[in-house]
Scaffold this motif. Structure first.
Motif, short mmCIF file in Angstrom:
data_model
loop_
_atom_site.label_atom_id
_atom_site.label_comp_id
_atom_site.label_asym_id
_atom_site.label_seq_id
_atom_site.Cartn_x
_atom_site.Cartn_y
_atom_site.Cartn_z
N PHE A 338 28.86 32.61 52.03
CA PHE A 338 29.36 33.97 51.85
C PHE A 338 28.64 34.56 50.64
N THR A 339 28.10 35.76 50.80
CA THR A 339 27.31 36.36 49.72
C THR A 339 28.09 37.49 49.05
N PHE A 340 27.90 37.62 47.75
CA PHE A 340 28.62 38.63 46.96
C PHE A 340 27.67 39.28 45.97
N ASP A 341 28.01 40.48 45.61
CA ASP A 341 27.19 41.33 44.75
C ASP A 341 28.14 42.09 43.83
N VAL A 342 28.33 41.60 42.61
CA VAL A 342 29.35 42.17 41.73
C VAL A 342 28.70 42.63 40.42
N SER A 343 29.43 43.44 39.69
CA SER A 343 28.96 43.83 38.36
C SER A 343 30.13 43.85 37.40
N LEU A 344 29.82 43.58 36.16
CA LEU A 344 30.83 43.59 35.10
C LEU A 344 30.11 43.56 33.76
N GLY A 387 31.72 25.24 53.53
CA GLY A 387 31.73 24.43 54.74
C GLY A 387 32.55 25.00 55.87
N ASP A 388 32.93 26.27 55.77
CA ASP A 388 33.79 26.88 56.78
C ASP A 388 33.45 28.36 56.83
N ASP A 389 33.07 28.86 58.01
CA ASP A 389 32.70 30.27 58.10
C ASP A 389 33.75 31.11 58.83
N SER A 390 34.98 30.63 58.86
CA SER A 390 36.05 31.37 59.52
C SER A 390 36.44 32.60 58.70
N LEU A 391 37.11 33.55 59.37
CA LEU A 391 37.60 34.73 58.66
C LEU A 391 38.61 34.34 57.59
N GLU A 392 39.42 33.33 57.87
CA GLU A 392 40.40 32.87 56.88
C GLU A 392 39.69 32.34 55.63
N ALA A 393 38.61 31.58 55.84
CA ALA A 393 37.86 31.07 54.69
C ALA A 393 37.21 32.21 53.93
N ARG A 394 36.65 33.17 54.65
CA ARG A 394 36.03 34.32 54.00
C ARG A 394 37.02 35.02 53.08
N ARG A 395 38.21 35.31 53.59
CA ARG A 395 39.20 36.01 52.78
C ARG A 395 39.61 35.18 51.57
N SER A 396 39.69 33.88 51.76
CA SER A 396 40.05 32.99 50.66
C SER A 396 38.98 33.01 49.57
N VAL A 397 37.71 32.93 49.98
CA VAL A 397 36.62 32.94 49.01
C VAL A 397 36.52 34.31 48.35
N GLU A 398 36.71 35.38 49.11
CA GLU A 398 36.68 36.72 48.53
C GLU A 398 37.73 36.87 47.43
N ALA A 399 38.89 36.30 47.64
CA ALA A 399 39.93 36.36 46.61
C ALA A 399 39.47 35.66 45.33
N CYS A 400 38.80 34.52 45.51
CA CYS A 400 38.30 33.78 44.34
C CYS A 400 37.25 34.58 43.57
N PRO A 424 38.35 46.15 52.26
CA PRO A 424 39.70 45.85 51.78
C PRO A 424 39.82 45.81 50.25
N TYR A 425 38.68 45.80 49.56
CA TYR A 425 38.72 45.61 48.11
C TYR A 425 38.27 46.84 47.34
N LEU A 426 38.08 47.96 48.02
CA LEU A 426 37.64 49.17 47.32
C LEU A 426 38.60 49.54 46.21
N GLY A 427 39.89 49.31 46.43
CA GLY A 427 40.89 49.64 45.42
C GLY A 427 40.84 48.77 44.18
N PHE A 428 40.09 47.65 44.23
CA PHE A 428 39.90 46.84 43.02
C PHE A 428 39.03 47.58 42.01
N THR A 429 38.18 48.49 42.54
CA THR A 429 37.15 49.11 41.72
C THR A 429 37.37 50.61 41.53
N ARG A 430 37.94 51.26 42.55
CA ARG A 430 38.16 52.70 42.50
C ARG A 430 39.65 53.01 42.50
N SER A 431 40.03 54.05 41.75
CA SER A 431 41.43 54.44 41.65
C SER A 431 41.88 55.15 42.90
N PRO A 432 43.19 55.26 43.13
CA PRO A 432 43.69 56.02 44.28
C PRO A 432 43.19 57.46 44.29
#
Length: 467
Positions: A338-344, A387-400, A424-432
């Motif tokens: 799973f690939t991610f692209d974050v900034s901080l 080691g798991d490419d299921s949607l459940e694993a994706r959501r779990s890794v995304e949370a991490c 699903p995570y736009l609200g982590f970065t942008r306000s309502p």
């Protein structure tokens, strides 16, 4: 077959569309499968794009614009009968103005081809990224691409002077000015840069060029702990007097992956250090700039900021260093990933990485986490394998990966966009309030929701007129 499909075929001619197996093959990029559209439209001009949009808007038919198909956030996916509109035939380099330092480009022009042509005029388009051989100018604009030189030249947004865009109803908004300064009213082009094709389809652009540097100095250095990285960045920036153009950091696991078989690269430095940095400066006088670059590295050694270094002594050596950094495809060795692209903020990166890895270890003790990034602009790339490419694993890794960003004011997307993957995570970065304003802009420019529906934030899927 619907009347709309017949109209589109008549408009575009036999070379202007793909169906069936051809459409499915086109939807399979080297990065992902985008779904199979009923038809891939291949207009050859802005006028044809405009007529396509007029027809589709009238029929309520959703459209997804395609560039080089190198995106990583599912922004080009077709899932509800959308038609794909490829800009591949609208690909000319129309003009390079050496006096003004601008280029007028069509949306489907491939970045590397543009770079190479511009360099023959003694100029550069500063944007550079690993997918340069496939990524297109329109895609770069629609995602506000960043890449390797943001620290000096900024994002794609900083290079665009003018745009031609086809709106949802077929209106052509053409503002191809070459001026750096133009404060006459709203700067409308900024709405479309980074909007992922949800507000309009970019067909042409005027981009700002820079003079081709006469000098280039490159080094790989090893660093013993994270605290030294921002200090090294500050020292090199100060010592190099504005010529620092790249400061690319690789965590040890990623560096090992890239410099160990089956990867084809020989490690320029021992694999025993926790951090590695590819540093590059571009200037105007090779002899003087090289002396200054080497002096800056010596200062860094004396300050205890670097433990080892190797300097490129030729273009071939420079190319080999960059080939290591660019060979991101080696992460496929850890598939599924799973690939991610974050900034901080850089000051928070060490604690963020430690928390993220701890979360992954709690859930997946045998995980892999390859980390690298454009440290100078606060951007990290994370590639996790559990080691798991299921949607459940994706959501779990995304949370991490995403949860530790919230308390640090970080972004779930530094340069790749939102698409479907990060929706699903736009609200982590942008306000309502920000999201509500985005929705209002979308409603104003695309009231029927025909442009790339469902991307960035949730919208009601449209029924395809082609169904």
């Amino acid at each position: 077959m619907s009347a709309l499909i017949d109209q589109l075929k008549e408009l575009l001619g036999p070379n202007g569309y793909l169906e069936g197996a051809d459409a499915e093959a086109k939807a399979s990029s080297g990065w992902s499968h985008l779904g199979t559209p009923p038809m891939v439209l291949r207009p050859a001009s802005t006028e044809e794009v405009a007529e396509v949009m007029r027809l589709c808007h009238a029929a309520g038919q959703p459209i997804v614009a395609w560039g080089g198909l190198t995106g990583l956030v599912e922004s080009a996916n077709v899932e509800h009968g959308e038609l794909a509109l490829s800009l591949e035939r609208i690909n000319a380099i129309e003009e390079i103005d050496e006096i003004a330092g601008t280029a007028t480009l069509q949306s489907g022009a491939v970045l590397q081809a543009v770079q190479e042509e511009i360099e023959t005029h003694g100029l550069i388009l500063p944007l550079d990224l690993g997918a340069r051989g496939s990524a297109t100018i329109g895609g770069n604009i629609s995602t506000n691409a960043g890449g390797n030189r943001v620290i000096r030249y900024g994002m794609m947004r900083d290079m665009v002077l003018g745009l031609e865009v086809v709106l949802a109803d077929g209106t052509v908004l053409s503002s191809l000015g070459k001026m750096i300064k133009n404060n006459a009213g709203y700067d409308l082009k900024q709405l479309f840069i980074g909007s992922e094709g949800t507000l309009g389809i970019v067909t042409r652009a005027v981009v700002r060029l820079r003079r081709k540097p006469d000098s280039q100095d490159t080094a790989f250095v090893a660093v013993e702990n994270f605290d030294k990285l921002p200090k090294l960045l500050d020292l090199m920036d100060r010592r190099l007097a504005g010529t620092l153009s790249a400061f690319e950091c690789l965590w040890q696991d990623f560096y090992k992956l890239l410099t160990t078989e089956p990867a084809p690269h020989t490690p320029p430095l021992s694999q025993d250090y926790p951090y590695y940095v590819l540093i590059e400066a571009m200037g105007a006088d090779q002899d003087k700039d090289t002396a200054r670059f080497e002096a800056a590295l010596e200062d860094a050694f004396e300050a205890g900021l670097i433990s080892d270094a190797v300097l490129a002594k030729s273009q071939a050596e420079r190319d080999r260093m960059w080939a290591i950094r660019d060979d991101v495809g080696q992460v496929a060795q850890n598939w599924p990933i799973f690939t991610f692209d974050v900034s901080l903020p850089v000051k928070d990166m060490e604690a963020y990485v430690a928390e993220m890895k701890a979360r992954l270890t709690d859930r997946y003790p045998d995980h892999t986490a390859m980390i690298f990034g454009h440290l100078g602009d606060g951007n990290l790339h994370v590639v996790a394998g559990v080691g798991d490419d299921s949607l459940e694993a994706r959501r779990s890794v995304e949370a991490c990966v995403y949860e530790p960003l919230r308390s640090r004011g970080g972004s779930v997307s530094a340069e790749h966009g939102v698409g479907l993957e990060k929706l699903p995570y736009l609200g982590f970065t942008r306000s309502p309030e920000e999201i509500a304003t985005m929705r209002a802009i979308k409603q104003a420019l695309d009231p029927k929701g025909v442009l790339n529906p469902g991307k960035i934030f949730e919208t009601q899927p449209l029924k395809s007129a082609a169904e």
